[in-house]
Design a protein around this motif. Structure first.
Motif, PDB file in Angstrom:
ATOM      1  N   MET A   1      -8.024  27.023  49.531  1.00 32.41           N
ATOM      2  CA  MET A   1      -7.831  27.696  50.789  1.00 32.41           C
ATOM      3  C   MET A   1      -7.651  26.632  51.876  1.00 32.41           C
ATOM      4  O   MET A   1      -8.228  25.571  51.832  1.00 32.41           O
ATOM      5  CB  MET A   1      -9.031  28.575  51.080  1.00 32.41           C
ATOM      6  CG  MET A   1      -8.823  29.528  52.219  1.00 32.41           C
ATOM      7  SD  MET A   1     -10.161  30.715  52.265  1.00 32.41           S
ATOM      8  CE  MET A   1      -9.215  32.184  52.196  1.00 32.41           C
ATOM      9  N   PHE A   2      -6.848  26.942  52.857  1.00 34.47           N
ATOM     10  CA  PHE A   2      -6.570  25.996  53.925  1.00 34.47           C
ATOM     11  C   PHE A   2      -7.744  25.910  54.892  1.00 34.47           C
ATOM     12  O   PHE A   2      -8.469  26.870  55.090  1.00 34.47           O
ATOM     13  CB  PHE A   2      -5.305  26.413  54.681  1.00 34.47           C
ATOM     14  CG  PHE A   2      -4.089  26.421  53.816  1.00 34.47           C
ATOM     15  CD1 PHE A   2      -3.537  25.226  53.389  1.00 34.47           C
ATOM     16  CD2 PHE A   2      -3.508  27.610  53.437  1.00 34.47           C
ATOM     17  CE1 PHE A   2      -2.419  25.222  52.590  1.00 34.47           C
ATOM     18  CE2 PHE A   2      -2.390  27.613  52.629  1.00 34.47           C
ATOM     19  CZ  PHE A   2      -1.842  26.418  52.207  1.00 34.47           C
ATOM     20  N   HIS A  12      -8.121  33.308  61.377  1.00 38.20           N
ATOM     21  CA  HIS A  12      -8.435  34.735  61.308  1.00 38.20           C
ATOM     22  C   HIS A  12      -7.542  35.459  60.292  1.00 38.20           C
ATOM     23  O   HIS A  12      -8.001  36.365  59.599  1.00 38.20           O
ATOM     24  CB  HIS A  12      -8.315  35.368  62.692  1.00 38.20           C
ATOM     25  CG  HIS A  12      -9.324  34.843  63.668  1.00 38.20           C
ATOM     26  ND1 HIS A  12     -10.679  35.026  63.501  1.00 38.20           N
ATOM     27  CD2 HIS A  12      -9.191  34.138  64.808  1.00 38.20           C
ATOM     28  CE1 HIS A  12     -11.324  34.457  64.492  1.00 38.20           C
ATOM     29  NE2 HIS A  12     -10.442  33.905  65.303  1.00 38.20           N
ATOM     30  N   ILE A  13      -6.294  35.051  60.191  1.00 41.94           N
ATOM     31  CA  ILE A  13      -5.384  35.699  59.239  1.00 41.94           C
ATOM     32  C   ILE A  13      -5.829  35.422  57.797  1.00 41.94           C
ATOM     33  O   ILE A  13      -5.922  36.353  56.983  1.00 41.94           O
ATOM     34  CB  ILE A  13      -3.931  35.222  59.470  1.00 41.94           C
ATOM     35  CG1 ILE A  13      -3.415  35.762  60.795  1.00 41.94           C
ATOM     36  CG2 ILE A  13      -3.025  35.673  58.323  1.00 41.94           C
ATOM     37  CD1 ILE A  13      -2.069  35.199  61.200  1.00 41.94           C
ATOM     38  N   THR A  14      -6.116  34.161  57.468  1.00 36.35           N
ATOM     39  CA  THR A  14      -6.515  33.849  56.096  1.00 36.35           C
ATOM     40  C   THR A  14      -7.869  34.484  55.747  1.00 36.35           C
ATOM     41  O   THR A  14      -8.051  34.964  54.629  1.00 36.35           O
ATOM     42  CB  THR A  14      -6.603  32.328  55.867  1.00 36.35           C
ATOM     43  OG1 THR A  14      -7.481  31.754  56.829  1.00 36.35           O
ATOM     44  CG2 THR A  14      -5.241  31.685  55.937  1.00 36.35           C
ATOM     45  N   ASN A  15      -8.789  34.515  56.697  1.00 37.30           N
ATOM     46  CA  ASN A  15     -10.072  35.146  56.412  1.00 37.30           C
ATOM     47  C   ASN A  15      -9.935  36.650  56.240  1.00 37.30           C
ATOM     48  O   ASN A  15     -10.593  37.243  55.389  1.00 37.30           O
ATOM     49  CB  ASN A  15     -11.087  34.830  57.512  1.00 37.30           C
ATOM     50  CG  ASN A  15     -11.695  33.468  57.328  1.00 37.30           C
ATOM     51  OD1 ASN A  15     -11.676  32.912  56.243  1.00 37.30           O
ATOM     52  ND2 ASN A  15     -12.222  32.914  58.393  1.00 37.30           N
ATOM     53  N   MET A  16      -9.063  37.301  57.046  1.00 37.17           N
ATOM     54  CA  MET A  16      -8.870  38.739  56.883  1.00 37.17           C
ATOM     55  C   MET A  16      -8.257  39.038  55.518  1.00 37.17           C
ATOM     56  O   MET A  16      -8.688  39.971  54.832  1.00 37.17           O
ATOM     57  CB  MET A  16      -7.987  39.295  57.987  1.00 37.17           C
ATOM     58  CG  MET A  16      -7.916  40.813  57.970  1.00 37.17           C
ATOM     59  SD  MET A  16      -6.730  41.494  59.105  1.00 37.17           S
ATOM     60  CE  MET A  16      -5.207  41.039  58.320  1.00 37.17           C
ATOM     61  N   ILE A  17      -7.282  38.253  55.093  1.00 41.32           N
ATOM     62  CA  ILE A  17      -6.676  38.448  53.770  1.00 41.32           C
ATOM     63  C   ILE A  17      -7.722  38.237  52.680  1.00 41.32           C
ATOM     64  O   ILE A  17      -7.790  39.010  51.712  1.00 41.32           O
ATOM     65  CB  ILE A  17      -5.461  37.516  53.593  1.00 41.32           C
ATOM     66  CG1 ILE A  17      -4.334  37.958  54.524  1.00 41.32           C
ATOM     67  CG2 ILE A  17      -4.994  37.487  52.147  1.00 41.32           C
ATOM     68  CD1 ILE A  17      -3.187  36.978  54.603  1.00 41.32           C
TER      69      ILE A  17
END
Length: 94
Positions: A1-2, A12-17
């Motif tokens: 993960m980045f 926020h986008i990667t955590n929501m996904i």
């Protein structure tokens, strides 16, 4: 993960996904692993003799209910942060 800074949009986008995929996996585990035994055990006879073992099982399933609710809260929190990103009423002097 980045690895992103906490106050950026990609964070926020990667955590929501991540939270949505985790919620999907938890849902599949609940449907195919936990629901069939519960359906067989949860009868009127089970609740007529409620003892210490049943109390322990109830606490365990309470944890199983709280976990997806917390994951859902995380997904909603990050969705809210995405929607309200950089929409502050603060001025430069503040």
């Amino acid at each position: 993960m980045f690895k992103f800074d906490k106050y950026t949009m990609p964070y926020h986008i990667t955590n929501m996904i991540f939270y949505i995929l985790t919620l999907a996996v938890i849902t599949l585990i609940y449907i195919f692993v936990f629901y069939p035994p519960l359906e067989d055990v949860a009868t009127q006879e089970f609740f007529s003799n409620f003892g210490l073992r049943e109390f322990g099982g109830t606490l365990f399933f309470l944890l199983l209910i709280i976990t997806p609710l917390l994951v859902l809260y995380g997904a909603i929190y990050h969705l809210y942060k995405i929607i309200t990103f950089n929409k502050s009423n603060k001025t430069v002097s503040e």
